[in-house]
Design an enzyme around this catalytic site. Structure first.
Site, mmCIF file in Angstrom:
data_model
loop_
_atom_site.group_PDB
_atom_site.id
_atom_site.type_symbol
_atom_site.label_atom_id
_atom_site.label_comp_id
_atom_site.label_asym_id
_atom_site.label_seq_id
_atom_site.Cartn_x
_atom_site.Cartn_y
_atom_site.Cartn_z
ATOM 1 C CB THR A 35 -78.435 -39.209 78.157
ATOM 2 O OG1 THR A 35 -78.439 -40.460 78.857
ATOM 3 C CG2 THR A 35 -77.527 -39.303 76.948
ATOM 4 N N GLY A 36 -78.611 -38.086 81.489
ATOM 5 C CA GLY A 36 -79.560 -38.012 82.596
ATOM 6 C C GLY A 36 -79.542 -36.644 83.277
ATOM 7 C CE1 TYR A 138 -79.782 -49.568 73.108
ATOM 8 C CE2 TYR A 138 -81.615 -50.178 71.673
ATOM 9 C CZ TYR A 138 -81.114 -49.910 72.937
ATOM 10 O OH TYR A 138 -81.946 -49.980 74.012
ATOM 11 C CG ASP A 279 -88.503 -47.564 61.888
ATOM 12 O OD1 ASP A 279 -87.897 -47.776 62.954
ATOM 13 O OD2 ASP A 279 -89.061 -46.484 61.614
HETATM 14 N N1 LIG Z 1 -86.544 -45.912 76.486
HETATM 15 C C1 LIG Z 1 -86.833 -47.008 75.773
HETATM 16 O O1 LIG Z 1 -87.809 -47.039 74.998
HETATM 17 C C2 LIG Z 1 -85.988 -48.251 75.925
HETATM 18 C C3 LIG Z 1 -86.372 -49.410 75.222
HETATM 19 C C4 LIG Z 1 -85.596 -50.567 75.369
HETATM 20 C C5 LIG Z 1 -84.485 -50.575 76.215
HETATM 21 N N2 LIG Z 1 -84.120 -49.423 76.860
HETATM 22 C C6 LIG Z 1 -82.934 -49.462 77.720
HETATM 23 O O2 LIG Z 1 -83.282 -48.961 79.003
HETATM 24 C C7 LIG Z 1 -82.171 -48.274 79.592
HETATM 25 C C8 LIG Z 1 -82.576 -46.879 80.006
HETATM 26 O O3 LIG Z 1 -83.028 -46.159 78.863
HETATM 27 P P1 LIG Z 1 -83.533 -44.653 79.001
HETATM 28 O O4 LIG Z 1 -84.507 -44.419 77.905
HETATM 29 O O5 LIG Z 1 -83.926 -44.397 80.394
HETATM 30 O O6 LIG Z 1 -82.191 -43.863 78.636
HETATM 31 P P2 LIG Z 1 -81.561 -42.553 79.323
HETATM 32 O O7 LIG Z 1 -80.553 -42.060 78.336
HETATM 33 O O8 LIG Z 1 -82.642 -41.623 79.765
HETATM 34 O O9 LIG Z 1 -80.836 -43.141 80.607
HETATM 35 C C9 LIG Z 1 -79.545 -43.688 80.597
HETATM 36 C C10 LIG Z 1 -78.808 -43.134 81.827
HETATM 37 O O10 LIG Z 1 -77.527 -43.751 81.926
HETATM 38 C C11 LIG Z 1 -76.530 -42.760 82.196
HETATM 39 N N3 LIG Z 1 -75.264 -43.308 81.678
HETATM 40 C C12 LIG Z 1 -74.967 -43.646 80.392
HETATM 41 N N4 LIG Z 1 -73.739 -44.183 80.322
HETATM 42 C C13 LIG Z 1 -73.232 -44.184 81.585
HETATM 43 C C14 LIG Z 1 -72.014 -44.643 82.173
HETATM 44 N N5 LIG Z 1 -71.042 -45.214 81.439
HETATM 45 N N6 LIG Z 1 -71.837 -44.492 83.502
HETATM 46 C C15 LIG Z 1 -72.807 -43.930 84.293
HETATM 47 N N7 LIG Z 1 -73.994 -43.508 83.778
HETATM 48 C C16 LIG Z 1 -74.200 -43.628 82.459
HETATM 49 C C17 LIG Z 1 -77.049 -41.508 81.496
HETATM 50 O O11 LIG Z 1 -76.519 -40.301 82.015
HETATM 51 C C18 LIG Z 1 -78.552 -41.625 81.744
HETATM 52 O O12 LIG Z 1 -78.936 -41.007 82.959
HETATM 53 C C19 LIG Z 1 -81.063 -48.303 78.547
HETATM 54 O O13 LIG Z 1 -80.204 -49.370 78.860
HETATM 55 C C20 LIG Z 1 -81.802 -48.564 77.247
HETATM 56 O O14 LIG Z 1 -80.983 -49.211 76.311
HETATM 57 C C21 LIG Z 1 -84.849 -48.270 76.744
HETATM 58 O O1 LIG Z 2 -90.860 -38.703 64.320
HETATM 59 C C1 LIG Z 2 -91.168 -39.909 64.318
HETATM 60 C C2 LIG Z 2 -90.615 -40.840 65.249
HETATM 61 C C3 LIG Z 2 -90.992 -42.173 65.159
HETATM 62 N N1 LIG Z 2 -91.890 -42.570 64.195
HETATM 63 C C4 LIG Z 2 -92.303 -43.970 64.128
HETATM 64 O O2 LIG Z 2 -92.869 -44.308 65.372
HETATM 65 C C5 LIG Z 2 -92.583 -45.667 65.721
HETATM 66 C C6 LIG Z 2 -91.927 -45.705 67.080
HETATM 67 O O3 LIG Z 2 -90.641 -45.105 66.952
HETATM 68 P P1 LIG Z 2 -89.707 -44.792 68.219
HETATM 69 O O4 LIG Z 2 -88.487 -44.130 67.700
HETATM 70 O O5 LIG Z 2 -90.521 -44.088 69.260
HETATM 71 O O6 LIG Z 2 -89.375 -46.224 68.800
HETATM 72 P P2 LIG Z 2 -88.698 -47.499 68.070
HETATM 73 O O7 LIG Z 2 -89.808 -48.471 67.827
HETATM 74 O O8 LIG Z 2 -87.874 -47.133 66.928
HETATM 75 O O9 LIG Z 2 -87.648 -47.944 69.172
HETATM 76 C C7 LIG Z 2 -87.985 -48.619 70.353
HETATM 77 O O10 LIG Z 2 -87.920 -49.998 70.141
HETATM 78 C C8 LIG Z 2 -86.654 -50.476 69.786
HETATM 79 C C9 LIG Z 2 -86.820 -51.937 69.554
HETATM 80 O O11 LIG Z 2 -86.862 -52.164 68.189
HETATM 81 C C10 LIG Z 2 -85.632 -50.177 70.868
HETATM 82 O O12 LIG Z 2 -85.908 -50.933 72.021
HETATM 83 C C11 LIG Z 2 -85.634 -48.687 71.199
HETATM 84 O O13 LIG Z 2 -84.821 -48.446 72.328
HETATM 85 C C12 LIG Z 2 -87.029 -48.216 71.488
HETATM 86 O O14 LIG Z 2 -87.048 -46.844 71.663
HETATM 87 C C13 LIG Z 2 -91.669 -46.199 64.610
HETATM 88 O O15 LIG Z 2 -92.462 -46.925 63.716
HETATM 89 C C14 LIG Z 2 -91.148 -44.933 63.907
HETATM 90 O O16 LIG Z 2 -90.924 -45.123 62.540
HETATM 91 C C15 LIG Z 2 -92.428 -41.669 63.292
HETATM 92 O O17 LIG Z 2 -93.224 -42.044 62.421
HETATM 93 N N2 LIG Z 2 -92.049 -40.368 63.389
#
Ligand SMILES: NC(=O)c1ccc[n+]([C@@H]2O[C@H](COP(=O)([O-])OP(=O)(O)OC[C@H]3O[C@@H](n4cnc5c(N)ncnc54)[C@H](O)[C@@H]3O)[C@@H](O)[C@H]2O)c1
Ligand SMILES: O=c1ccn([C@@H]2O[C@H](COP(=O)(O)OP(=O)(O)O[C@H]3O[C@H](CO)[C@H](O)[C@H](O)[C@H]3O)[C@@H](O)[C@H]2O)c(=O)[nH]1
Length: 320
Positions: A35-36, A138, A279
């Protein structure tokens, strides 16, 4: 320090890798690019394009001072439809990483945990002592990894920190959010402003909140990166510390859409849609522990500023 950043070609990992390079660390990114994006890896960092399962042992044998473990599958909806992908891709893979760290004596670990480990909260703001009852696969896999880390840290002397992010948003210069399958609110709203989508769906207007839409704690990705640097500094051998990372206050979906209208100047049509399964109404972090123990202080807490950074990044991708 010489640091291995798994998932450093993704959104949060690339921002943290950039900050680590800026701070003078030697950075190796391990990413399978599932996904990167290779061009998200900052200059000065070495990219090893491979999966953790096959490459981790050989890499850690080189000798590292620590691992920042971002690589994961992280789509909540997909985790309910295809749980095996998450139990294998997150839990089994993280166990391989922990085993390799133990074998090669890698001393430090910073792990990307999530607010999803808590599930529906009894109280907000949510402290680290809140019950962990994830409502999706997740969150369950991230909680299982947290438990494994506690055991490995205690028994094998690893200095470990789990950071439970709330809603990550914004961008750090040329490093920002570009998930192939986008489900997050702010990038979806910005796609409307770019003309890539007609309208934003607001998932429910009948929640028990002030304006009836869900409330979330949005944390700027640069503030998040600061916390990772502090976590590396404060990690203690044999201990597994867990910290929530959020600003401590929430914005409703409507407030986020309004901020996007202000920043982009686009009317951003919004329609009310049914609630999204799983949610919670309100998720807000208590990050007192990170502030007190790590000395962390989020500085980019204004929603308009967060959206402005995300917007600049999104437009730069299109060469706009
Ligand atoms: N983005 C958010 O809002 C959010 C919130 C809470 C936690 N997190 C956590 O933060 C971390 C990063 O999230 P992100 O939004 O940057 O996601 P992302 O998908 O952009 O990044 C994940 C990266 O990991 C790589 N990857 C996945 N599986 C792999 C594997 N087995 N080996 C090598 N590379 C692998 C992907 O190619 C990607 O580059 C994740 O662990 C996610 O669960 C993100
Ligand atoms: O098209 C959309 C997308 C989202 N939402 C709302 O916007 C808020 C934020 O939604 P996101 O999908 O942006 O984020 P989440 O709160 O669902 O998820 C985040 O918080 C989670 C913790 O509960 C996890 O950590 C997850 O990785 C992180 O992205 C939520 O109330 C969702 O219902 C909408 O109304 N419309």
């Amino acid at each position: 320090m010489k640091l291995l950043v798994t998932g450093g070609a993704g959104y949060v990992g690339s921002v943290c890798a950039a900050r680590l390079v800026e701070s003078g660390h030697e950075v190796v990114v391990l990413d399978d690019l599932s996904t990167g994006h290779a061009d998200a890896v900052p200059e000065g960092a070495r990219l090893v394009e491979a999966g953790i399962d096959e490459a981790i042992g050989g890499l850690l044998a080189e000798g590292f001072d620590g691992v920042l473990h971002f690589a994961a599958k992280s789509l909540v909806g997909e985790s309910m439809q295809d749980p095996a992908k998450y139990w294998h891709g997150n839990v089994v893979t993280s166990l391989r990483l922990l085993d390799a760290m133990r074998e090669h004596g890698t001393p430090r670990l910073v792990f990307s945990s999530t607010a999803a480990t808590y599930g529906e909260p009894d109280q907000v703001p949510i402290p680290e002592t809140a019950p962990t009852r994830p409502t999706n696969t997740y969150g369950a896999t991230k909680l299982a990894i947290d438990h494994a880390i506690t055991g490995y840290a205690g028994s094998h002397g690893i200095a470990a920190v789990s950071l439970r992010y709330f809603n990550v948003a914004g961008a750090h210069g040329r490093f920002g959010e570009r998930h192939g399958v986008e489900t997050h609110l702010i990038p979806l709203v910005l796609q409307v402003a770019l003309g890539q989508r007609e309208q934003i769906q607001v998932y429910g207007e009948d929640w028990p909140t002030e304006d009836g839409t869900c409330v979330r704690d949005y944390i700027h990705v640069s503030d998040l990166a600061d916390a990772h640097l502090l976590a590396l500094e404060h990690a203690t051998p044999g201990e597994h510390r867990i910290y929530n990372l959020g600003n401590g206050f929430g914005f409703s979906v409507k407030q986020v859409v309004d901020a996007c209208r202000e920043v982009t100047g686009h009317p951003i049509p919004a329609v009310v849609a049914p609630r999204r399964a799983g949610d919670p109404a309100v998720l807000v972090a208590s990050s007192e522990k990170a502030r007190t123990e790590l000395g962390w202080k989020p500085e980019r807490t204004d929603m308009v500023g967060i959206v402005r950074d995300a917007w600049e990044f999104t437009r730069s991708l299109r060469g706009a």
